[in-house]
Write an enzyme that holds these catalytic residues in place. Structure first.
Site, PDB file in Angstrom:
ATOM      1  N   ASP A  33       0.815  -1.225   0.000  1.00  0.00           N
ATOM      2  CA  ASP A  33       0.000   0.000   0.000  1.00  0.00           C
ATOM      3  C   ASP A  33       0.845   1.270   0.000  1.00  0.00           C
ATOM      4  O   ASP A  33       2.014   1.273   0.382  1.00  0.00           O
ATOM      5  CB  ASP A  33      -0.968   0.005   1.182  1.00  0.00           C
ATOM      6  CG  ASP A  33      -0.245  -0.159   2.527  1.00  0.00           C
ATOM      7  OD1 ASP A  33       0.796  -0.850   2.586  1.00  0.00           O
ATOM      8  OD2 ASP A  33      -0.742   0.395   3.532  1.00  0.00           O
ATOM      9  N   GLU A  93      -0.536  -2.088   5.291  1.00  0.00           N
ATOM     10  CA  GLU A  93       0.453  -2.022   6.371  1.00  0.00           C
ATOM     11  C   GLU A  93       0.373  -0.671   7.073  1.00  0.00           C
ATOM     12  O   GLU A  93       0.624  -0.565   8.270  1.00  0.00           O
ATOM     13  CB  GLU A  93       1.872  -2.250   5.817  1.00  0.00           C
ATOM     14  CG  GLU A  93       2.937  -2.426   6.899  1.00  0.00           C
ATOM     15  CD  GLU A  93       3.411  -1.139   7.542  1.00  0.00           C
ATOM     16  OE1 GLU A  93       3.737  -1.156   8.742  1.00  0.00           O
ATOM     17  OE2 GLU A  93       3.442  -0.097   6.850  1.00  0.00           O
ATOM     18  N   GLU A  94       0.027   0.365   6.318  1.00  0.00           N
ATOM     19  CA  GLU A  94      -0.069   1.713   6.897  1.00  0.00           C
ATOM     20  C   GLU A  94      -1.324   1.887   7.746  1.00  0.00           C
ATOM     21  O   GLU A  94      -1.524   2.933   8.360  1.00  0.00           O
ATOM     22  CB  GLU A  94      -0.039   2.772   5.790  1.00  0.00           C
ATOM     23  CG  GLU A  94       1.230   2.785   4.939  1.00  0.00           C
ATOM     24  CD  GLU A  94       2.466   3.212   5.713  1.00  0.00           C
ATOM     25  OE1 GLU A  94       2.340   3.628   6.885  1.00  0.00           O
ATOM     26  OE2 GLU A  94       3.578   3.134   5.161  1.00  0.00           O
ATOM     27  N   HIS A 141       7.621   8.852   4.508  1.00  0.00           N
ATOM     28  CA  HIS A 141       6.339   9.529   4.738  1.00  0.00           C
ATOM     29  C   HIS A 141       6.397  11.020   4.425  1.00  0.00           C
ATOM     30  O   HIS A 141       5.598  11.798   4.955  1.00  0.00           O
ATOM     31  CB  HIS A 141       5.846   9.307   6.174  1.00  0.00           C
ATOM     32  CG  HIS A 141       5.408   7.900   6.456  1.00  0.00           C
ATOM     33  ND1 HIS A 141       4.316   7.586   7.240  1.00  0.00           N
ATOM     34  CD2 HIS A 141       5.915   6.702   6.058  1.00  0.00           C
ATOM     35  CE1 HIS A 141       4.180   6.268   7.301  1.00  0.00           C
ATOM     36  NE2 HIS A 141       5.154   5.709   6.598  1.00  0.00           N
TER      37      HIS A 141
END
Length: 424
Positions: free
Chosen positions: A98, A164-165, A396
């Site tokens: 993702d 996963e996020e 990020h």
């Protein structure tokens, strides 16, 4: 010290099992494909639980290799099963797929220009954490291993994990849902390996840590209730914003004065405060949302207990009320000590003694930890920064960038870890 440890592992560890087969031609043949896959995925990112096209690309590739494929696992996950020509153990390899709600600023020919709606807002979408590289690397590993079934003693399970996020609010997802749906069963997995690219570690290098490598993450919500009044007459009410400030200040003393930081690191951070509608009105309520990061479960238990005691007590001291709700997001990413000791020599043999080091614990979190709660796991970091680069950007962020030349080492390490483990 790290080099001495690595050298000792090299000298004494590699004698435990036979050296893996030479696969250099297969690695060479797949490198350009891995880079092409990575750039395509980077240009077409998808958010958590929405990785439809990414999953379709992965499944199509695995099927073309003759690998048994399962789709729709944990909503959008893909699992591939490759059986070797000889019976043996089962090893799982995991990659997350993702992207994040981040608008890319890099000037790249494969830059993401994708936009979507996230929590009611229009946002850019970007692989700002390197999951595109993880996916492409594991696709490459699948291709190499599928060509070498005669060298596989056992079974390889390829886990391409969504979310996963973190799944969107109100949805399940990620590694926890995969485990819940039985991804580690049928066949039962004996061990699992994973890697994470790092934008601030030079290409060609690998880092790992035995034991607790990444922190457990918890999310907390604090609701403060006061009494509304005119901003010019604060004595006529109870200020929830002031109470919030006192709570934040108090929470930090749990870390600075009550946590044994020489044991392990710990963090409490408030990331969002919502309160009020107008400059001259003291509002009735405030909400704070934040995160707790711990590397030791006893420390986590103490921090949680003290937060639950402190929050309402501070609010009461200033005439208000407050509640706190703490929920776990991930467990501690814990590298099984025995498995790490056995597999570290493989990293050294593949990357070179001078390119492998032991890193300190990281307060970032990874839901790979949920796999490690069920089976022994080994998780390591792969360098993705251009050597000699004087400017690199954290994960990020809109400027996050990975050097494609580091992907091949990822394919090599994951492939060799698999073969070495199955031939132990």
């Amino acid at each position: 010290m790290q080099k001495l440890i690595a050298l000792a592992l090299l000298l004494f560890g590699t004698s435990i099992w036979a050296q893996g087969p030479s696969l250099e031609k297969d690695f060479s043949d797949v490198e350009s494909k891995v880079i092409e896959w990575r750039r395509d995925i980077h240009q077409n990112p998808e958010l958590s639980n929405r990785e439809f096209k990414t999953a379709e690309k992965i499944a199509k590739h695995l099927k073309s290799l003759g690998i048994e494929v399962q789709t729709g696992v944990a909503k959008t996950g893909v699992v591939g099963i490759l059986k070797g020509n000889q019976p043996g153990k089962v090893v799982a390899l995991r990659a997350d797929i993702d992207a994040l709600p981040v608008t890319e600023r890099n000037d790249l020919p494969y830059k993401s220009t994708v936009k979507t709606t996230f929590l009611g807002k229009e946002v850019g979408v970007m692989h700002a954490c390197g999951h595109d590289t993880h996916t492409a690397i594991l696709m490459g590993v699948a291709e190499v291993l599928s060509k070498n079934k005669d060298k596989i003693k056992g079974t390889v399970k390829f886990i391409f994990q969504p979310a996963e996020e973190g799944a969107p609010p109100g949805e399940e997802g990620g590694a926890l849902l995969m485990v819940k749906e039985g991804v580690l069963s049928n066949p039962d997995v004996d061990a699992i390996f994973g890697l994470h690219i790092n934008s601030q570690t030079p290409v060609g290098t690998v880092k790992y840590k035995p034991g607790g490598a990444m922190a457990a993450a918890q999310r907390f919500v604090i609701n403060v209730k006061g009494k509304q009044t005119h901003g010019s007459q604060p004595w006529g009410g109870v200020d929830p914003i002031l109470i919030s400030a006192k709570i934040i200040d108090g929470l930090q003393t749990i870390i600075s004065r009550e946590s044994e930081l020489t044991n392990e690191a710990a963090v409490i951070s408030v990331g969002k405060i919502t309160s009020g509608v107008r400059f001259n009105i003291i509002p009735e309520s405030a909400e704070m949302i934040g995160t707790i990061r711990t590397l030791d479960y006893d420390m986590q238990k103490h921090i949680n207990k003290r937060m639950e005691e402190m929050v309402p007590a501070i609010a009461k001291a200033y005439g208000g009320d407050a509640t706190i709700d703490i929920k776990s997001s991930t467990a501690i990413t814990f590298n099984d000590l025995d498995l790490t000791e056995k597999m570290a020599p493989t990293l050294i043999r593949v990357a070179g003694t001078e390119n492998v080091s032991i890193h300190k614990a990281i307060t970032g979190a990874e839901d790979f930890s949920y796999f490690q709660e069920k089976v022994p796991g080994f998780y390591f970091f792969l360098g993705g920064m251009t050597p000699g680069n004087t400017e690199s950007f954290p994960h990020h962020t809109p400027d996050f960038k990975i050097d494609d030349s580091g992907l091949l080492l990822g394919v090599k390490t994951m492939t060799q870890l698999t073969l070495d483990y199955l031939n132990m």
